[in-house]
Design a protein around this motif. Structure first.
Motif, PDB file in Angstrom:
ATOM      1  N   GLY A 464       0.842 -29.324   4.889  1.00  0.00           N
ATOM      2  CA  GLY A 464       0.235 -30.546   5.411  1.00  0.00           C
ATOM      3  C   GLY A 464      -0.427 -30.342   6.752  1.00  0.00           C
ATOM      4  O   GLY A 464      -1.057 -29.317   7.016  1.00  0.00           O
ATOM      5  N   ASP A 465      -0.251 -31.339   7.629  1.00  0.00           N
ATOM      6  CA  ASP A 465      -0.903 -31.293   8.941  1.00  0.00           C
ATOM      7  C   ASP A 465      -0.286 -30.276   9.896  1.00  0.00           C
ATOM      8  O   ASP A 465      -0.758 -30.124  11.025  1.00  0.00           O
ATOM      9  N   GLY A 466       0.762 -29.599   9.464  1.00  0.00           N
ATOM     10  CA  GLY A 466       1.363 -28.590  10.328  1.00  0.00           C
ATOM     11  C   GLY A 466       0.455 -27.406  10.585  1.00  0.00           C
ATOM     12  O   GLY A 466       0.713 -26.612  11.491  1.00  0.00           O
ATOM     13  N   LEU A 467      -0.639 -27.291   9.810  1.00  0.00           N
ATOM     14  CA  LEU A 467      -1.575 -26.191  10.005  1.00  0.00           C
ATOM     15  C   LEU A 467      -2.615 -26.481  11.065  1.00  0.00           C
ATOM     16  O   LEU A 467      -3.339 -25.580  11.484  1.00  0.00           O
ATOM     17  N   ASP A 468      -2.743 -27.760  11.493  1.00  0.00           N
ATOM     18  CA  ASP A 468      -3.803 -28.111  12.439  1.00  0.00           C
ATOM     19  C   ASP A 468      -3.634 -27.394  13.773  1.00  0.00           C
ATOM     20  O   ASP A 468      -4.623 -27.040  14.429  1.00  0.00           O
ATOM     21  N   MET A 469      -2.410 -27.186  14.188  1.00  0.00           N
ATOM     22  CA  MET A 469      -2.185 -26.555  15.484  1.00  0.00           C
ATOM     23  C   MET A 469      -2.766 -25.141  15.529  1.00  0.00           C
ATOM     24  O   MET A 469      -3.234 -24.685  16.567  1.00  0.00           O
ATOM     25  N   TYR A 470      -2.770 -24.445  14.393  1.00  0.00           N
ATOM     26  CA  TYR A 470      -3.335 -23.096  14.375  1.00  0.00           C
ATOM     27  C   TYR A 470      -4.850 -23.133  14.433  1.00  0.00           C
ATOM     28  O   TYR A 470      -5.479 -22.238  14.992  1.00  0.00           O
ATOM     29  N   LEU A 471      -5.473 -24.185  13.875  1.00  0.00           N
ATOM     30  CA  LEU A 471      -6.923 -24.290  13.931  1.00  0.00           C
ATOM     31  C   LEU A 471      -7.406 -24.535  15.352  1.00  0.00           C
ATOM     32  O   LEU A 471      -8.405 -23.987  15.795  1.00  0.00           O
ATOM     33  N   TYR A 472      -6.704 -25.399  16.083  1.00  0.00           N
ATOM     34  CA  TYR A 472      -7.114 -25.695  17.454  1.00  0.00           C
ATOM     35  C   TYR A 472      -6.699 -24.609  18.436  1.00  0.00           C
ATOM     36  O   TYR A 472      -7.153 -24.601  19.568  1.00  0.00           O
ATOM     37  N   GLN A 473      -5.841 -23.661  18.002  1.00  0.00           N
ATOM     38  CA  GLN A 473      -5.483 -22.514  18.844  1.00  0.00           C
ATOM     39  C   GLN A 473      -6.331 -21.295  18.540  1.00  0.00           C
ATOM     40  O   GLN A 473      -6.048 -20.196  18.981  1.00  0.00           O
ATOM     41  N   SER A 474      -7.412 -21.472  17.767  1.00  0.00           N
ATOM     42  CA  SER A 474      -8.270 -20.352  17.386  1.00  0.00           C
ATOM     43  C   SER A 474      -8.906 -19.736  18.622  1.00  0.00           C
ATOM     44  O   SER A 474      -9.174 -20.423  19.607  1.00  0.00           O
ATOM     45  N   PRO A 475      -9.173 -18.435  18.604  1.00  0.00           N
ATOM     46  CA  PRO A 475      -9.861 -17.807  19.746  1.00  0.00           C
ATOM     47  C   PRO A 475     -11.206 -18.445  20.049  1.00  0.00           C
ATOM     48  O   PRO A 475     -11.654 -18.437  21.178  1.00  0.00           O
ATOM     49  N   GLN A 476     -11.897 -19.042  19.023  1.00  0.00           N
ATOM     50  CA  GLN A 476     -13.133 -19.782  19.216  1.00  0.00           C
ATOM     51  C   GLN A 476     -12.900 -21.199  18.694  1.00  0.00           C
ATOM     52  O   GLN A 476     -13.030 -21.453  17.497  1.00  0.00           O
ATOM     53  N   PRO A 477     -12.464 -22.155  19.526  1.00  0.00           N
ATOM     54  CA  PRO A 477     -12.123 -23.485  19.057  1.00  0.00           C
ATOM     55  C   PRO A 477     -13.300 -24.134  18.351  1.00  0.00           C
ATOM     56  O   PRO A 477     -14.460 -23.881  18.657  1.00  0.00           O
ATOM     57  N   MET A 478     -12.965 -24.967  17.404  1.00  0.00           N
ATOM     58  CA  MET A 478     -13.994 -25.613  16.601  1.00  0.00           C
ATOM     59  C   MET A 478     -14.583 -26.793  17.376  1.00  0.00           C
ATOM     60  O   MET A 478     -14.283 -27.959  17.114  1.00  0.00           O
ATOM     61  N   VAL A 479     -15.434 -26.515  18.346  1.00  0.00           N
ATOM     62  CA  VAL A 479     -16.065 -27.548  19.161  1.00  0.00           C
ATOM     63  C   VAL A 479     -17.574 -27.506  19.029  1.00  0.00           C
ATOM     64  O   VAL A 479     -18.284 -28.214  19.713  1.00  0.00           O
ATOM     65  N   ALA A 480     -18.081 -26.632  18.143  1.00  0.00           N
ATOM     66  CA  ALA A 480     -19.531 -26.549  18.004  1.00  0.00           C
ATOM     67  C   ALA A 480     -20.093 -27.835  17.437  1.00  0.00           C
ATOM     68  O   ALA A 480     -21.196 -28.245  17.773  1.00  0.00           O
ATOM     69  N   SER A 481     -19.382 -28.478  16.586  1.00  0.00           N
ATOM     70  CA  SER A 481     -19.824 -29.742  16.009  1.00  0.00           C
ATOM     71  C   SER A 481     -18.592 -30.585  15.743  1.00  0.00           C
ATOM     72  O   SER A 481     -17.792 -30.277  14.876  1.00  0.00           O
ATOM     73  N   SER A 482     -18.436 -31.633  16.512  1.00  0.00           N
ATOM     74  CA  SER A 482     -17.262 -32.479  16.339  1.00  0.00           C
ATOM     75  C   SER A 482     -17.268 -33.166  14.988  1.00  0.00           C
ATOM     76  O   SER A 482     -16.222 -33.351  14.355  1.00  0.00           O
TER      77      SER A 482
END
Length: 489
Positions: A464-482
């Motif tokens: 479930g949503d427990g994987l979101d923390m790993y996405l936002y801890q990526s070496p290149q955060p997903m901020v290119a397109s909100s």
């Protein structure tokens, strides 16, 4: 020689006989006496040179070839004749105690020599290459030594003394000798690693293993030490942690060539990761030991994988066999999960994701709801390791998508700047209308990350949503397109 009188090995009569053989008759006694010492000197010189050729040829018997070589060395014409392969034979004269003569040699005619078959030509010196070992395994070829003979068929297998059981015992021809300094160094290092009461000395010993440039001769001894300590102390977590730190120091040392010893260090390393119990008490930090050893296994695969193509597949297969075996305890499953995670995201995708739902539903969920607190704790550890494996996989995949997405945004901005420069040269009102029309039709739209969504669905159904923390801890955060990030999440 006697005092006052010069006596030589060759008498003057011999000189006269030699002179008569070359056509000089009635040689004066004084001349013969003067020539005798010079002839003796020349003969001794040739004999000494011939003995040198004999010794350098590793022989104990002087041959005529040695004499010929000595004559050529002194620029003297060699003795002509046919060498029979046997030395001269001295025969004792009848009726005399110390009188010997040479036995007459058989005369050989030129016709016999010319009609005799030619000897075999010696083989030319050539160089050939063969595999001494392939990935640590010696191939069974005629150029490699046979380490063990096949068992005899039909022979009654009884206990026999060593060396009489039909097996070939191969012993090293060269003894490995260590200096006293290296022996003392080895004893000090092993004592510091095994002693739990000297943490400073242990840290200094491990640091020395990773930086000392003169310990390459001790590498086989250290690998044997690591193997024995792991074999005899599988329940001592603290000692195993120090031993694994020593192994990591050897791997990280730039002065140690440890490639030939991978087959010795991998079994104890995999034992620490996949041990059934591996602790005296449940509170011992054996989980941290498994994580640490899995990190070492990943480092070995990343470093030596390009040189040994099957290394990653063999280690991954070992972890997978332990992971899918339901008879193994959860501690072994945890070691297999962290080991597969250390192998890389491709291994996680190919070996963990296909087994994920079935493993969690049939094995972990009953264990997580068990009344045994130890079993529940082990199941939670395995669940957390699986969640981390899926999260790290998505983290690396999302970082790749963000890099592509950022590149597309850069291209989009460049296209907008190019259109703006073109429109500035036209009428302002016409330019506004063209701007809106061209931007809507020419600029590409951001694609939806379908590939990432396909990878995300499998672990999301379990964690479930427990994987979101790993996405936002990526070496290149997903901020290119909100907007794209919200669509993805």
């Amino acid at each position: 020689r006697t005092r006052g009188i010069m006596s030589y090995f060759i008498p003057k009569e011999t000189i006269k006989i030699i002179a008569e053989s070359v056509g000089v008759e009635n040689l004066n006694n004084e001349i013969a006496t003067a020539l005798a010492p010079d002839v003796e000197y020349r003969i001794r010189e040739i004999a000494q040179e011939a003995l040198k050729f004999m010794r350098h040829s590793k022989r104990q018997k002087l041959t005529t070839e040695d004499v010929n070589h000595a004559l050529r060395l002194r620029n003297v014409e060699a003795v002509y004749g046919l060498w029979t392969g046997t030395g001269p034979r001295f025969v004792k004269a009848v009726g005399s105690k110390d009188l010997f003569f040479l036995e007459e040699n058989k005369e050989v005619g030129f016709s016999e020599v010319l009609s005799a078959p030619l000897p075999r030509c010696p083989r030319e010196t050539v160089l050939t290459a063969h595999w001494l070992a392939v990935e640590g395994v010696q191939p069974n070829t005629h150029m490699n030594p046979v380490t063990q003979m096949p068992p005899e068929v039909g022979v009654n297998k009884r206990k026999r003394p060593p060396g009489t059981n039909g097996n070939t015992l191969v012993r090293p021809t060269v003894k490995h000798v260590l200096s006293k300094e290296l022996q003392l160094y080895y004893s000090k290092i092993t004592k510091a690693i095994k002693s739990p009461s000297t943490p400073k000395q242990t840290a200094a010993a491990i640091n020395s293993l990773s930086t000392d440039p003169g310990i390459h001769q001790l590498v086989p001894y250290f690998t044997l030490f690591i193997h024995e300590e792991v074999t005899h102390n599988t329940d001592d977590v603290v000692l195993l942690k120090r031993v694994m730190q020593a192994l990591r120091a050897l791997l990280e040392s730039p002065h140690v060539h440890i490639d030939p010893y991978l087959q010795q260090v991998l079994p104890p390393l995999l034992t620490c990761i996949l041990a059934r119990k591996g602790y005296h008490e449940p509170t011992d930090p054996h989980w941290e030991l498994r994580d640490y050893c899995a990190d070492i296994a990943g480092m070995i695969v990343r470093r030596f994988g390009p040189a040994y193509r099957s290394l990653q597949s063999r280690v991954s297969r070992t972890f997978l066999d332990a992971f899918i075996d339901t008879t193994k305890p959860l501690t072994t499953h945890y070691g297999a999960i962290v080991g597969l995670t250390a192998m890389g995201p491709n291994v996680v995708q190919l070996m963990i994701f296909p087994q994920l739902q079935n493993y969690v539903s049939k094995l972990l969920e009953p264990a997580r709801s068990s009344s045994n607190p130890l079993k529940r704790a082990e199941a939670e550890r395995c669940f957390g390791a699986l969640q981390r494996a899926g999260g790290l996989f998505l983290q690396k995949t999302s970082a790749l998508y963000v890099a592509v997405l950022s590149k597309m945004h850069t291209q989009r901005r460049r296209q907008q700047q190019h259109l703006t420069q073109q429109l500035n040269s036209d009428d302002l009102e016409a330019g506004h209308s063209i701007t809106h029309t061209t931007t809507a039709t020419v600029l590409p739209q951001l694609p939806l990350p379908q590939t990432i969504l396909a990878h995300y669905n499998t672990p999301y159904e379990v964690f479930g949503d427990g994987l979101d923390m790993y996405l936002y801890q990526s070496p290149q955060p997903m901020v290119a397109s909100s907007a794209a990030a919200r669509t993805f999440l």
